[in-house]
Design an enzyme around this catalytic site. Sequence first.
Site, short mmCIF file in Angstrom:
data_model
loop_
_atom_site.label_atom_id
_atom_site.label_comp_id
_atom_site.label_asym_id
_atom_site.label_seq_id
_atom_site.Cartn_x
_atom_site.Cartn_y
_atom_site.Cartn_z
N GLN A 128 0.85 -1.19 0.00
CA GLN A 128 0.00 0.00 0.00
C GLN A 128 0.89 1.24 0.00
OE1 GLN A 128 -1.74 0.41 3.85
NE2 GLN A 128 -3.27 1.92 3.25
N SER A 131 1.53 6.47 2.44
CA SER A 131 2.29 7.43 3.25
C SER A 131 3.56 7.91 2.56
CB SER A 131 2.69 6.80 4.59
OG SER A 131 1.57 6.30 5.25
N SER A 163 4.73 -1.23 3.97
CA SER A 163 4.88 -2.60 4.48
C SER A 163 4.94 -3.59 3.32
CB SER A 163 3.71 -2.97 5.38
OG SER A 163 3.66 -2.10 6.48
N GLU A 246 -9.57 -1.15 5.27
CA GLU A 246 -8.43 -1.53 6.10
C GLU A 246 -8.84 -1.51 7.57
OE1 GLU A 246 -5.11 1.28 6.19
OE2 GLU A 246 -3.72 -0.40 6.36
N GLU A 374 -4.77 8.86 17.47
CA GLU A 374 -5.28 10.23 17.54
C GLU A 374 -6.21 10.49 16.36
OE1 GLU A 374 -2.11 9.34 17.97
OE2 GLU A 374 -1.85 9.85 20.09
C1 LIG Z 1 4.47 -0.62 11.30
C2 LIG Z 1 3.93 0.36 10.33
C3 LIG Z 1 3.52 -0.07 9.10
C4 LIG Z 1 3.02 0.85 8.17
N1 LIG Z 1 2.67 0.39 6.93
C5 LIG Z 1 2.25 1.28 5.99
C6 LIG Z 1 1.95 0.88 4.66
O1 LIG Z 1 2.04 -0.32 4.34
N2 LIG Z 1 1.60 1.80 3.76
C7 LIG Z 1 1.48 3.12 4.07
O2 LIG Z 1 1.13 3.91 3.22
N3 LIG Z 1 1.76 3.55 5.32
C8 LIG Z 1 2.14 2.67 6.28
N4 LIG Z 1 2.45 3.11 7.56
C9 LIG Z 1 2.42 4.55 7.82
C10 LIG Z 1 1.33 5.02 8.74
O3 LIG Z 1 0.10 5.01 8.10
C11 LIG Z 1 1.73 6.42 9.23
O4 LIG Z 1 2.87 6.26 10.02
C12 LIG Z 1 0.65 7.08 10.04
O5 LIG Z 1 -0.42 7.41 9.24
C13 LIG Z 1 1.17 8.33 10.75
O6 LIG Z 1 1.86 9.19 9.90
P1 LIG Z 1 3.30 9.75 10.29
O7 LIG Z 1 4.14 8.62 10.64
O8 LIG Z 1 3.75 10.66 9.23
O9 LIG Z 1 3.06 10.57 11.63
P2 LIG Z 1 2.44 12.09 11.75
O10 LIG Z 1 1.27 12.20 10.88
O11 LIG Z 1 3.58 13.00 11.58
O12 LIG Z 1 1.96 12.06 13.23
C14 LIG Z 1 2.79 12.35 14.34
C15 LIG Z 1 1.91 12.49 15.57
O13 LIG Z 1 1.01 13.59 15.38
C16 LIG Z 1 -0.31 13.16 15.59
N5 LIG Z 1 -1.22 13.94 14.75
C17 LIG Z 1 -1.06 14.27 13.45
N6 LIG Z 1 -2.11 14.97 13.03
C18 LIG Z 1 -2.97 15.06 14.08
C19 LIG Z 1 -4.24 15.67 14.27
N7 LIG Z 1 -4.84 16.31 13.31
N8 LIG Z 1 -4.82 15.57 15.49
C20 LIG Z 1 -4.21 14.92 16.50
N9 LIG Z 1 -3.00 14.34 16.37
C21 LIG Z 1 -2.40 14.41 15.18
C22 LIG Z 1 -0.30 11.71 15.23
O14 LIG Z 1 -1.38 11.03 15.82
C23 LIG Z 1 1.03 11.27 15.80
O15 LIG Z 1 0.90 11.06 17.17
C24 LIG Z 1 2.94 2.21 8.50
C25 LIG Z 1 3.36 2.63 9.76
C26 LIG Z 1 3.86 1.73 10.67
C27 LIG Z 1 4.30 2.22 12.01
#
Ligand SMILES: Cc1cc2nc3c(=O)[nH]c(=O)nc-3n(C[C@H](O)[C@H](O)[C@H](O)COP(=O)(O)OP(=O)(O)OC[C@H]3O[C@@H](n4cnc5c(N)ncnc54)[C@H](O)[C@@H]3O)c2cc1C
Lengths: 391, 374
Positions: A128, A131, A163, A246, A374
């Site tokens: 997928q 991100s 992933s 999902e 969140e």
């Molecule tokens: C093990 C793992 C597997 C994954 N696999 C995939 C995959 O296969 N494909 C894919 O596309 N993605 C994947 N992801 C990515 C995942 O979807 C993102 O990590 C997730 O959506 C958070 O984005 P970020 O890491 O950029 O954190 P950020 O968006 O930068 O968030 C950082 C913090 O800010 C908080 N935050 C952000 N905006 C808000 C808001 N509006 N209100 C309150 N809090 C907020 C978040 O909750 C978090 O605590 C994976 C992640 C992990 C950890």
Amino acid sequence: MDLNLTPAEQQFRDEFRSWLAANLPAPEERPKGTRTELGNVTFLKNWQKTLYAGGWAGISWPKEYGGRGATLVEQAIFQEELAHANAPELIGTIGLSLVGPTIIAMGTEAQKQRYLAPILSGEEIWCQGFSEPNAGSDLASLATKAVRDGDDFVISGQKTWTSFAQMADWCLLLVRTDQEAAKHKGITCLLVDMHLPGIQVRPLRMMSGDSAFNEVFFTEVRVPAAQVLGKVNQGWTTAITALMNERANLGSGLQVIFRRNLDALIERSKTVQRNGKPVCEDPLVRQKLAQAQIELEILGLNTMRALTSLAKTGIPGPEGSISKLFWSEMNQKTQQAAQEILGAYGQLSEFDNGIWAYGYLRSRGNTIEAGTSEIQRNIIAERVLGLPKSY
Amino acid sequence: MEFDLNEDQKVFRDTTRKLLKKECPAERVRRLMETDTAQDAQLWHLMAEQGWLGLTLPEDFGGLGQGLVELAVIAEEMGRVCLPGGFLSAIFAGALVAEAGNSRQKAAYLEKMASGDLKGTVALLEAEADWNPSAVRLAVERNGEDFVVSGKKLFVPDAQTADVIFCVVRDGESLALLPVAKDAAGVKVTAMPALDATRKLYQVEFENVAIPQAEALGADGNPERALRRAIEVATVTLCAEMVGGMQWVLETAVEYAKTRHQFGKPIGSFQAVQHQCADMLLLTESSRSATLFAAWALTVDDPKAAAAVSIAKAYCSDAFREVCHRGVQVHGGIGFTWEYDLQLYVKRSKASEILFGDATFHREQVAQLVLGER
Ligand SMILES: Cc1cc2nc3c(=O)[nH]c(=O)nc-3n(C[C@H](O)[C@H](O)[C@H](O)COP(=O)(O)OP(=O)(O)OC[C@H]3O[C@@H](n4cnc5c(N)ncnc54)[C@H](O)[C@@H]3O)c2cc1C
């Protein structure tokens, strides 16, 4: 309300039970618990093939595309039976829980014919590509772009946290196709062959030490325009369909793993000793085991109820966030409980092949992947409860 | 009453912080993690030179005679950088000799321990991994002038690099504290790889190892009481280290929340993120209060000392883990990676939670104390 299975459902369950009894890999054929998510790929692919050959893949997917054409409730019974029988988990969760349902909902006939069956047989693994480094929670701000050139789209940019990309044959990819439009309006969803030239996959290590996710770089990758899933510049709708699926489906699939894990913990609590007795005799330990059991049961019940409602409405709604929140936090609590129950042993890499230390660390990703807690709470507050938007 | 570090202690804290920041950056921690022992000769030498290894040992025996608040001050800084290796083991072993040893034994061990020339660790846990000294079952036999020990100890930190392993054994109703040279015949040390690779654990097996009875520590006093006191000293030191870890995670998460943008603003502007950070502060500061009080209480032999230590460890055990979990959550995906240093603290917090008894263990101690059972 009638929580008894209908005669048809009962028959389905019995049939699957006897099939499982005859086809489940024997304990000695099964790999030991593993410290990596990708350790058992060959074994799990074979298991998926066996299920498919027996007609037990894609329970609720249409028959003409290799599914069983059964109901969603039967799909849930299937998951429960897998968990109950301590069957191996299904490989290709991305394909099964989000890509497949999205193609069924939005794909062309040709796309359905081409992509669905190989997901069910385990022949083709999907990843997928949503991100990006600067588009996580704020997915709609994604920047990987695709430019139309004749009959192709030419893709450039970077995805991250993808992933299974290292073993994937296909990617459900979100790209920006209109730079001028508002951020939700210029996105397109493409079905991309991961073996194309210009795609580079670089594994990222998780804190648990293994690399289940990756960075994926696209350098002028040419993809035929026929690979658009949904409509050009309406990829956000496709993305939401995928995300809703999902959230709704992942927990149900993970039950198999959660059940196996809790059963192993219960067994372990009978052998690990404290104060001259097995820890399972300690009232505090009993409370923790019971709580884990309670939450796992409720996860199953929530799933059943959500599926009943989905069977009526057809499209998963924002309620899927409840399931996502529930299973992710449940698993973290259970993994912590396991640590407390096992005491000093839980941290060891060689005790039970390290599954407890691994499971504990891996669970920390649960409240981030598939949308952070969140964001799930925001969705529940705003879209389910109707509270005012805060951002 | 003044519940704050004094000026000297603050200066000590600041110079320690600066030095460790320079000498123990995360790259070094990671390099040491990959080694068999996580022990670095140069860092060890530095610690000896700074007087840290003998900070609380008596001045008569090469120590600096400082109190546990000073020890907590440097331990917090060590925790902040996730310092690998055997410092905590050295503190435990040093405290054990200081508490239990006669003057000949103190002379034999402490000066060399303070100078870094002799590394010690304590082998306490057995199959049940119970931190209560009364749970020790490994029985010693008497053979003429000797104690003879056969059996094994588990979860012994830093045993591979130790020169002397103080092995706690059962001698009838009493305990005996036997100094065993790691290289003695019949001693076998095997790694027990675990989640936190910055502090290595080992199984230590003894096969007919003979120690002259006169060498046992505390034979003429109350070895169990001395051991309990040494455990308290080590536990407070660990709590301080945990507070340092929490402080690093808190600062790192807050900084990240200020700089990472999503939806066109810093994620720190979302209340869900703010509340995580506020909770991390609460947990960290409460841990610090409990730890400093315990360090002071132990130093002045306050009657509440034993309870204070268990209160601190019970609280810090949960708090450090929680702070790390929240820290990861605030970071999102990046916080879950191997490359990002948060993972070092997540692992350290789990191992520290277990070491010297987890929250359940220490709540039980507090319960026994408030119920007047102890
Ligand atoms: C093990 C793992 C597997 C994954 N696999 C995939 C995959 O296969 N494909 C894919 O596309 N993605 C994947 N992801 C990515 C995942 O979807 C993102 O990590 C997730 O959506 C958070 O984005 P970020 O890491 O950029 O954190 P950020 O968006 O930068 O968030 C950082 C913090 O800010 C908080 N935050 C952000 N905006 C808000 C808001 N509006 N209100 C309150 N809090 C907020 C978040 O909750 C978090 O605590 C994976 C992640 C992990 C950890």
